[in-house]
Design a protein around this motif. Structure first.
Motif, mmCIF file in Angstrom:
data_model
loop_
_atom_site.group_PDB
_atom_site.id
_atom_site.type_symbol
_atom_site.label_atom_id
_atom_site.label_comp_id
_atom_site.label_asym_id
_atom_site.label_seq_id
_atom_site.Cartn_x
_atom_site.Cartn_y
_atom_site.Cartn_z
ATOM 1 N N ALA A 1 0.857 -1.222 0.004
ATOM 2 C CA ALA A 1 -0.075 0.072 -0.004
ATOM 3 C C ALA A 1 0.841 1.328 0.084
ATOM 4 O O ALA A 1 2.037 1.246 0.258
ATOM 5 C CB ALA A 1 -0.764 -0.052 1.216
ATOM 6 N N PRO A 2 0.260 2.372 -0.488
ATOM 7 C CA PRO A 2 1.261 3.726 -0.395
ATOM 8 C C PRO A 2 1.766 3.917 0.794
ATOM 9 O O PRO A 2 0.912 3.914 2.146
ATOM 10 C CB PRO A 2 0.214 4.725 -0.918
ATOM 11 N N GLY A 3 3.174 4.226 0.898
ATOM 12 C CA GLY A 3 3.709 4.588 2.233
ATOM 13 C C GLY A 3 3.922 3.562 3.201
ATOM 14 O O GLY A 3 4.374 3.465 4.127
ATOM 15 N N LYS A 4 3.613 2.326 2.692
ATOM 16 C CA LYS A 4 3.901 1.078 3.459
ATOM 17 C C LYS A 4 4.714 0.140 2.871
ATOM 18 O O LYS A 4 5.234 0.151 1.627
ATOM 19 C CB LYS A 4 2.441 0.394 3.942
ATOM 20 N N GLN A 5 5.294 -0.899 3.714
ATOM 21 C CA GLN A 5 6.201 -1.748 3.146
ATOM 22 C C GLN A 5 5.373 -3.049 2.542
ATOM 23 O O GLN A 5 4.347 -3.238 2.857
ATOM 24 C CB GLN A 5 7.056 -2.558 4.370
ATOM 25 N N ARG A 6 6.153 -3.746 1.621
ATOM 26 C CA ARG A 6 5.477 -4.791 1.099
ATOM 27 C C ARG A 6 5.334 -5.977 2.017
ATOM 28 O O ARG A 6 6.406 -5.999 3.065
ATOM 29 C CB ARG A 6 6.293 -5.260 -0.015
ATOM 30 N N GLU A 7 4.128 -6.632 2.053
ATOM 31 C CA GLU A 7 3.793 -7.583 2.999
ATOM 32 C C GLU A 7 3.141 -8.848 2.387
ATOM 33 O O GLU A 7 2.549 -8.892 1.317
ATOM 34 C CB GLU A 7 2.832 -6.908 4.189
ATOM 35 N N LEU A 8 3.553 -10.024 3.244
ATOM 36 C CA LEU A 8 2.886 -11.123 2.533
ATOM 37 C C LEU A 8 1.267 -11.332 2.740
ATOM 38 O O LEU A 8 0.934 -10.912 3.894
ATOM 39 C CB LEU A 8 3.444 -12.467 3.446
ATOM 40 N N VAL A 9 0.759 -11.662 1.764
ATOM 41 C CA VAL A 9 -0.629 -11.746 1.843
ATOM 42 C C VAL A 9 -1.065 -13.305 2.028
ATOM 43 O O VAL A 9 -1.779 -13.819 2.894
ATOM 44 C CB VAL A 9 -1.481 -11.276 0.649
ATOM 45 N N ALA A 10 -0.669 -14.188 1.251
ATOM 46 C CA ALA A 10 -0.826 -15.751 1.223
ATOM 47 C C ALA A 10 0.283 -16.522 0.723
ATOM 48 O O ALA A 10 0.951 -15.805 -0.587
ATOM 49 C CB ALA A 10 -1.987 -15.941 0.659
ATOM 50 N N ILE A 11 0.658 -17.545 0.868
ATOM 51 C CA ILE A 11 1.261 -18.444 0.001
ATOM 52 C C ILE A 11 1.005 -19.760 0.061
ATOM 53 O O ILE A 11 0.413 -20.353 1.087
ATOM 54 C CB ILE A 11 2.946 -18.171 0.908
ATOM 55 N N ILE A 12 1.334 -20.631 -0.914
ATOM 56 C CA ILE A 12 0.899 -22.093 -1.010
ATOM 57 C C ILE A 12 1.937 -22.819 -1.501
ATOM 58 O O ILE A 12 2.843 -22.453 -2.354
ATOM 59 C CB ILE A 12 -0.175 -22.117 -2.136
ATOM 60 N N ASN A 13 2.198 -24.003 -0.685
ATOM 61 C CA ASN A 13 3.435 -24.800 -1.043
ATOM 62 C C ASN A 13 3.119 -25.807 -2.187
ATOM 63 O O ASN A 13 1.865 -25.785 -2.455
ATOM 64 C CB ASN A 13 4.334 -25.277 0.321
ATOM 65 N N ARG A 14 4.004 -26.611 -2.418
ATOM 66 C CA ARG A 14 3.733 -27.579 -3.194
ATOM 67 C C ARG A 14 2.944 -29.007 -2.906
ATOM 68 O O ARG A 14 2.406 -29.401 -3.561
ATOM 69 C CB ARG A 14 5.193 -28.459 -3.566
ATOM 70 N N GLU A 15 2.765 -28.849 -1.744
ATOM 71 C CA GLU A 15 1.692 -29.841 -0.940
ATOM 72 C C GLU A 15 0.595 -29.199 -0.786
ATOM 73 O O GLU A 15 -0.713 -29.748 0.118
ATOM 74 C CB GLU A 15 2.477 -30.404 0.377
ATOM 75 N N TYR A 16 0.192 -27.964 -1.488
ATOM 76 C CA TYR A 16 -1.089 -27.216 -1.152
ATOM 77 C C TYR A 16 -1.330 -26.710 0.355
ATOM 78 O O TYR A 16 -2.430 -26.392 0.588
ATOM 79 C CB TYR A 16 -2.154 -28.040 -1.744
ATOM 80 N N ARG A 17 -0.538 -26.654 1.006
ATOM 81 C CA ARG A 17 -0.473 -26.139 2.221
ATOM 82 C C ARG A 17 -0.384 -24.680 2.025
ATOM 83 O O ARG A 17 0.454 -24.142 1.431
ATOM 84 C CB ARG A 17 0.510 -26.505 3.244
ATOM 85 N N THR A 18 -1.238 -23.880 2.846
ATOM 86 C CA THR A 18 -1.359 -22.362 2.687
ATOM 87 C C THR A 18 -1.163 -21.709 4.004
ATOM 88 O O THR A 18 -1.247 -22.278 5.208
ATOM 89 C CB THR A 18 -2.775 -22.115 2.309
ATOM 90 N N VAL A 19 -0.659 -20.612 3.944
ATOM 91 C CA VAL A 19 -0.383 -19.478 4.962
ATOM 92 C C VAL A 19 -1.012 -18.238 4.392
ATOM 93 O O VAL A 19 -0.751 -17.783 3.313
ATOM 94 C CB VAL A 19 1.101 -19.310 5.269
#
Length: 111
Positions: free
Chosen positions: A40-58
């Motif tokens: 977002a403007p004026g903010k640092q880049r942040e993780l939203v979501a990630i999915i690994n090869r086993e389809y596990r998500t964060v």
């Protein structure tokens, strides 16, 4: 050379939905853990979501229960389904795999 091409951003109203797509080439997609980040403007880049090869998500706490990350290995594509959008979701969203980034796609949520 890994290339990431994003699509699907745009303007949505509060409570609305958008779906982002990111198609990845130049890598063995099924072995990778692609993710979505936002800045977002004026903010640092942040993780939203990630999915690994086993389809596990964060997920980031701020999007849990509203956003869903998924992948289609046959299409080398990762998706981000965004529901119940809030104004604070407004940002440029970036697709990432390893050290490679997409060009970013703007998501704007209007009150």
């Amino acid at each position: 050379q890994v290339q990431l091409v994003e699509s699907g951003g745009g303007l949505a109203q509060v409570g609305g939905s958008l779906r982002l797509s990111c198609t990845i080439s130049g890598a063995t997609f099924s072995d990778k853990a692609p993710g979505w980040y936002r800045q977002a403007p004026g903010k640092q880049r942040e993780l939203v979501a990630i999915i690994n090869r086993e389809y596990r998500t964060v997920y980031a706490d701020s999007v849990k229960g509203r956003f869903t990350i998924s992948r289609d290995n046959a299409k080398n594509t990762v998706y981000l389904q965004m529901n119940s959008l809030k104004p604070e979701d407004t940002a440029v969203y970036y697709c990432n795999v390893d050290f490679s980034w997409g060009q970013g796609t703007q998501v704007t949520v209007s009150p």
